[in-house]
Design a protein around this motif. Sequence first.
Motif, PDB file in Angstrom:
ATOM      1  N   TYR A 129      59.835  44.047  46.116  1.00  9.97           N
ATOM      2  CA  TYR A 129      58.462  43.699  45.761  1.00  9.97           C
ATOM      3  C   TYR A 129      58.455  42.546  44.758  1.00  9.97           C
ATOM      4  O   TYR A 129      59.386  42.391  43.955  1.00  9.97           O
ATOM      5  CB  TYR A 129      57.735  44.898  45.145  1.00  9.97           C
ATOM      6  CG  TYR A 129      57.441  46.011  46.107  1.00  9.97           C
ATOM      7  CD1 TYR A 129      56.281  46.017  46.876  1.00  9.97           C
ATOM      8  CD2 TYR A 129      58.328  47.089  46.245  1.00  9.97           C
ATOM      9  CE1 TYR A 129      56.010  47.055  47.761  1.00  9.97           C
ATOM     10  CE2 TYR A 129      58.060  48.124  47.127  1.00  9.97           C
ATOM     11  CZ  TYR A 129      56.902  48.098  47.886  1.00  9.97           C
ATOM     12  OH  TYR A 129      56.635  49.122  48.764  1.00  9.97           O
ATOM     13  N   ASP A 130      57.389  41.761  44.800  1.00  7.63           N
ATOM     14  CA  ASP A 130      57.157  40.718  43.799  1.00  7.63           C
ATOM     15  C   ASP A 130      56.369  41.374  42.670  1.00  7.63           C
ATOM     16  O   ASP A 130      55.207  41.748  42.856  1.00  7.63           O
ATOM     17  CB  ASP A 130      56.370  39.568  44.431  1.00  7.63           C
ATOM     18  CG  ASP A 130      56.137  38.409  43.478  1.00  7.63           C
ATOM     19  OD1 ASP A 130      56.487  38.527  42.282  1.00  7.63           O
ATOM     20  OD2 ASP A 130      55.582  37.392  43.912  1.00  7.63           O
ATOM     21  N   ARG A 169      51.416  44.032  38.194  1.00  9.57           N
ATOM     22  CA  ARG A 169      50.815  43.381  39.359  1.00  9.57           C
ATOM     23  C   ARG A 169      51.895  43.299  40.423  1.00  9.57           C
ATOM     24  O   ARG A 169      52.953  42.706  40.193  1.00  9.57           O
ATOM     25  CB  ARG A 169      50.297  41.995  38.999  1.00  9.57           C
ATOM     26  CG  ARG A 169      49.570  41.277  40.143  1.00  9.57           C
ATOM     27  CD  ARG A 169      48.936  39.992  39.663  1.00  9.57           C
ATOM     28  NE  ARG A 169      48.112  39.383  40.690  1.00  9.57           N
ATOM     29  CZ  ARG A 169      47.277  38.364  40.480  1.00  9.57           C
ATOM     30  NH1 ARG A 169      47.175  37.838  39.253  1.00  9.57           N
ATOM     31  NH2 ARG A 169      46.554  37.877  41.466  1.00  9.57           N
ATOM     32  N   ARG A 222      52.988  42.537  44.463  1.00  6.81           N
ATOM     33  CA  ARG A 222      52.672  41.926  45.758  1.00  6.81           C
ATOM     34  C   ARG A 222      53.542  42.562  46.833  1.00  6.81           C
ATOM     35  O   ARG A 222      54.768  42.639  46.704  1.00  6.81           O
ATOM     36  CB  ARG A 222      52.883  40.421  45.709  1.00  6.81           C
ATOM     37  CG  ARG A 222      52.609  39.691  47.030  1.00  6.81           C
ATOM     38  CD  ARG A 222      52.486  38.200  46.808  1.00  6.81           C
ATOM     39  NE  ARG A 222      51.323  37.905  45.978  1.00  6.81           N
ATOM     40  CZ  ARG A 222      51.036  36.691  45.508  1.00  6.81           C
ATOM     41  NH1 ARG A 222      51.837  35.674  45.774  1.00  6.81           N
ATOM     42  NH2 ARG A 222      49.960  36.501  44.774  1.00  6.81           N
ATOM     43  N   THR A 223      52.905  43.032  47.897  1.00  7.15           N
ATOM     44  CA  THR A 223      53.614  43.644  49.012  1.00  7.15           C
ATOM     45  C   THR A 223      53.744  42.639  50.150  1.00  7.15           C
ATOM     46  O   THR A 223      53.091  41.591  50.155  1.00  7.15           O
ATOM     47  CB  THR A 223      52.870  44.891  49.519  1.00  7.15           C
ATOM     48  OG1 THR A 223      51.648  44.482  50.156  1.00  7.15           O
ATOM     49  CG2 THR A 223      52.536  45.833  48.364  1.00  7.15           C
ATOM     50  N   GLY A 269      48.766  42.161  50.165  1.00  9.48           N
ATOM     51  CA  GLY A 269      48.214  41.437  49.037  1.00  9.48           C
ATOM     52  C   GLY A 269      48.734  41.928  47.700  1.00  9.48           C
ATOM     53  O   GLY A 269      49.837  42.473  47.590  1.00  9.48           O
ATOM     54  N   ASP A 270      47.916  41.741  46.645  1.00 11.67           N
ATOM     55  CA  ASP A 270      48.295  42.100  45.274  1.00 11.67           C
ATOM     56  C   ASP A 270      47.642  43.415  44.863  1.00 11.67           C
ATOM     57  O   ASP A 270      46.454  43.646  45.153  1.00 11.67           O
ATOM     58  CB  ASP A 270      47.867  41.004  44.301  1.00 11.67           C
ATOM     59  CG  ASP A 270      48.756  39.777  44.394  1.00 11.67           C
ATOM     60  OD1 ASP A 270      49.620  39.734  45.291  1.00 11.67           O
ATOM     61  OD2 ASP A 270      48.584  38.856  43.580  1.00 11.67           O
ATOM     62  N   TRP A 271      48.401  44.223  44.107  1.00 10.33           N
ATOM     63  CA  TRP A 271      47.939  45.547  43.713  1.00 10.33           C
ATOM     64  C   TRP A 271      48.247  45.786  42.248  1.00 10.33           C
ATOM     65  O   TRP A 271      49.256  45.316  41.721  1.00 10.33           O
ATOM     66  CB  TRP A 271      48.600  46.622  44.584  1.00 10.33           C
ATOM     67  CG  TRP A 271      48.207  46.451  46.018  1.00 10.33           C
ATOM     68  CD1 TRP A 271      48.777  45.602  46.923  1.00 10.33           C
ATOM     69  CD2 TRP A 271      47.117  47.085  46.682  1.00 10.33           C
ATOM     70  NE1 TRP A 271      48.108  45.680  48.120  1.00 10.33           N
ATOM     71  CE2 TRP A 271      47.084  46.581  48.000  1.00 10.33           C
ATOM     72  CE3 TRP A 271      46.173  48.033  46.297  1.00 10.33           C
ATOM     73  CZ2 TRP A 271      46.142  46.991  48.941  1.00 10.33           C
ATOM     74  CZ3 TRP A 271      45.235  48.445  47.220  1.00 10.33           C
ATOM     75  CH2 TRP A 271      45.224  47.932  48.524  1.00 10.33           C
ATOM     76  N   GLU A 331      43.470  47.761  44.324  1.00  8.72           N
ATOM     77  CA  GLU A 331      43.481  46.414  44.883  1.00  8.72           C
ATOM     78  C   GLU A 331      43.106  45.424  43.787  1.00  8.72           C
ATOM     79  O   GLU A 331      42.027  45.524  43.196  1.00  8.72           O
ATOM     80  CB  GLU A 331      42.525  46.324  46.063  1.00  8.72           C
ATOM     81  CG  GLU A 331      42.684  45.064  46.865  1.00  8.72           C
ATOM     82  CD  GLU A 331      41.907  45.087  48.166  1.00  8.72           C
ATOM     83  OE1 GLU A 331      41.890  44.045  48.842  1.00  8.72           O
ATOM     84  OE2 GLU A 331      41.326  46.144  48.488  1.00  8.72           O
ATOM     85  N   GLU A 364      42.362  42.153  43.638  1.00 10.72           N
ATOM     86  CA  GLU A 364      41.283  41.174  43.795  1.00 10.72           C
ATOM     87  C   GLU A 364      39.944  41.803  44.150  1.00 10.72           C
ATOM     88  O   GLU A 364      38.921  41.112  44.168  1.00 10.72           O
ATOM     89  CB  GLU A 364      41.668  40.146  44.873  1.00 10.72           C
ATOM     90  CG  GLU A 364      42.963  39.398  44.594  1.00 10.72           C
ATOM     91  CD  GLU A 364      42.887  38.520  43.362  1.00 10.72           C
ATOM     92  OE1 GLU A 364      41.755  38.203  42.925  1.00 10.72           O
ATOM     93  OE2 GLU A 364      43.948  38.136  42.828  1.00 10.72           O
TER      94      GLU A 364
END
Length: 272
Positions: free
Chosen positions: A86-87, A112, A114-115, A119-121, A136, A138
């Motif tokens: 993961y990022d 934070r 990113r998958t 998206g970003d979580w 989520e 955003e």
Amino acid sequence: MDTAELDAYLRRLGAEHPAWPTLDVLRELHLRHLRAVPFENLSIHLGEEIVLEEKQLLDKVVGERRGGFCFELNGLFGALLAALGYDVTLLAARVYGEEGRLGIPYDHLALRVRTVDGGDWLADVGFGANSHYPLEFEERGEQEDPGGTFRVVEADRESGGREFGDLDVLRDGKPQYRLELRPRALGDFVAGAWWHSTSPASHFTQSLVCSRVAEGGGRITLSGRTLTVTSAAGDREVTELATDGEVLAAYREQFGMELGRVPEVGEGRRVR
């Protein structure tokens, strides 16, 4: 985190090694972490040093099967997610206290994530009673979760948040904490961890807490000698533990923690 440490951490959570860093896997790991690894501040009252370094955190959470507070739990969870592909970005936050006042800088650590597919979580396994699943990042509308109704919104301009791009995280309409979007490193939170573990103004130095999400969606909390089991429907069963043996048994049976002695508020400072 090497392969053996990664596998041991996943076993601690009761999880298999995932094939891909997907949203579904993130959701599963997030909930498993909340169930398996308690939010607790016992080190403060046992005279144990809190060290924000990956090896020491692995020794505590995985080796000793303990828990921790936000810097420890989210710091280590972020390292696990990064090792799985993961990022991950560490974010600093300030917690809302009484009368809507914001706490100190580096008051809280959140993630934070990113998958590869979703998206970003916002992941947070270190805030006590919070969302059971990642939010989520955003999305600005309501997000329903077993832990409540959440929103991630732009911070109020009048309080200086919006000009910096800060975000407020709300639970059931009440602000929980304010997120800064600038990436941080785990070492940035050392001062916040020191303040929370030593300052008389910190609620962590004034009380004992050990809490986790129960299998049925409720919560199990041991605060001092008071054991509270809350169902998913909100029903509460409170038990006062009379002896040290009962307290140690509750840590063992409810949280899987073997303690050598019962922690007492303020005892840690005398041990040091």
